[in-house]
Write a protein that holds these residues in place. Structure first.
Motif, mmCIF file in Angstrom:
data_model
loop_
_atom_site.group_PDB
_atom_site.id
_atom_site.type_symbol
_atom_site.label_atom_id
_atom_site.label_comp_id
_atom_site.label_asym_id
_atom_site.label_seq_id
_atom_site.Cartn_x
_atom_site.Cartn_y
_atom_site.Cartn_z
ATOM 1 N N GLU A 101 48.664 -27.482 -6.172
ATOM 2 C CA GLU A 101 48.429 -28.545 -7.159
ATOM 3 C C GLU A 101 47.071 -29.206 -6.937
ATOM 4 N N ARG A 104 44.359 -26.871 -8.138
ATOM 5 C CA ARG A 104 44.270 -26.879 -9.608
ATOM 6 C C ARG A 104 43.541 -28.121 -10.102
ATOM 7 N N ARG A 105 43.909 -29.269 -9.559
ATOM 8 C CA ARG A 105 43.271 -30.521 -9.997
ATOM 9 C C ARG A 105 41.779 -30.530 -9.642
ATOM 10 N N TYR A 106 41.461 -30.066 -8.437
ATOM 11 C CA TYR A 106 40.065 -29.995 -8.010
ATOM 12 C C TYR A 106 39.277 -29.072 -8.930
ATOM 13 N N THR A 165 38.051 -30.482 -12.280
ATOM 14 C CA THR A 165 37.067 -31.564 -12.337
ATOM 15 C C THR A 165 35.662 -31.009 -12.496
ATOM 16 N N VAL A 202 38.935 -35.760 -7.203
ATOM 17 C CA VAL A 202 40.292 -35.953 -7.711
ATOM 18 C C VAL A 202 40.688 -37.357 -7.274
ATOM 19 N N GLU A 261 45.949 -39.343 -7.947
ATOM 20 C CA GLU A 261 46.288 -38.094 -8.627
ATOM 21 C C GLU A 261 46.454 -36.925 -7.652
ATOM 22 N N ARG A 262 46.186 -37.168 -6.376
ATOM 23 C CA ARG A 262 46.390 -36.128 -5.360
ATOM 24 C C ARG A 262 47.862 -36.097 -4.986
#
Length: 121
Positions: A87, A90-92, A95, A100, A104-105
């Motif tokens: 996860e 994916r978030r990183y 951006t 992040v 949101e981490r």
């Protein structure tokens, strides 16, 4: 050169709770399980095994990096955090700058940041 973000996993790490070195090393187990987990998904980042992130006192460690992005080193990880690492990756990758927001981490990783490294460009 790749334009994807990268999750580098230290394969020589030993867990911070271990009494000594293991064979295979905990970092190798973390890498193998991440590769296995990510093979089942289309991940927007690459995974690479690396030898020694020189973060030995902080157990299993990974580094997130990407072109033009801030980089991060996370420590004190274990194989129970695979889903959260996916996860976070994916978030990183989603951006533009690698940042992040803390909230949101994944919660299990919020306090595991060892270093933040500025982008090269």
């Amino acid at each position: 050169m790749t334009t994807k973000s990268r999750l580098s996993i230290c394969t020589t790490c030993t867990s911070s709770s271990a009494k000594g070195a293991t064979d295979p090393r905990h970092g190798r187990e973390l890498f193998d399980k991440m590769v296995e987990s990510c093979a089942k998904q289309d991940m927007p980042f690459d995974i690479r095994a690396v030898e020694c992130l020189t973060n030995c006192k902080s157990g299993c460690s990974v580094a997130l990096s990407g072109p033009g992005k801030w980089g991060y080193v996370y420590g004190n990880l274990d194989t129970g955090m695979i889903d959260d690492l996916c996860e976070l990756g994916r978030r990183y990758a989603g951006t533009n700058d690698g940042i992040v927001p803390w909230r949101e981490r994944p919660e299990s990783l919020r306090r595991n940041v060892i270093a933040r490294i500025p982008p090269l460009d």
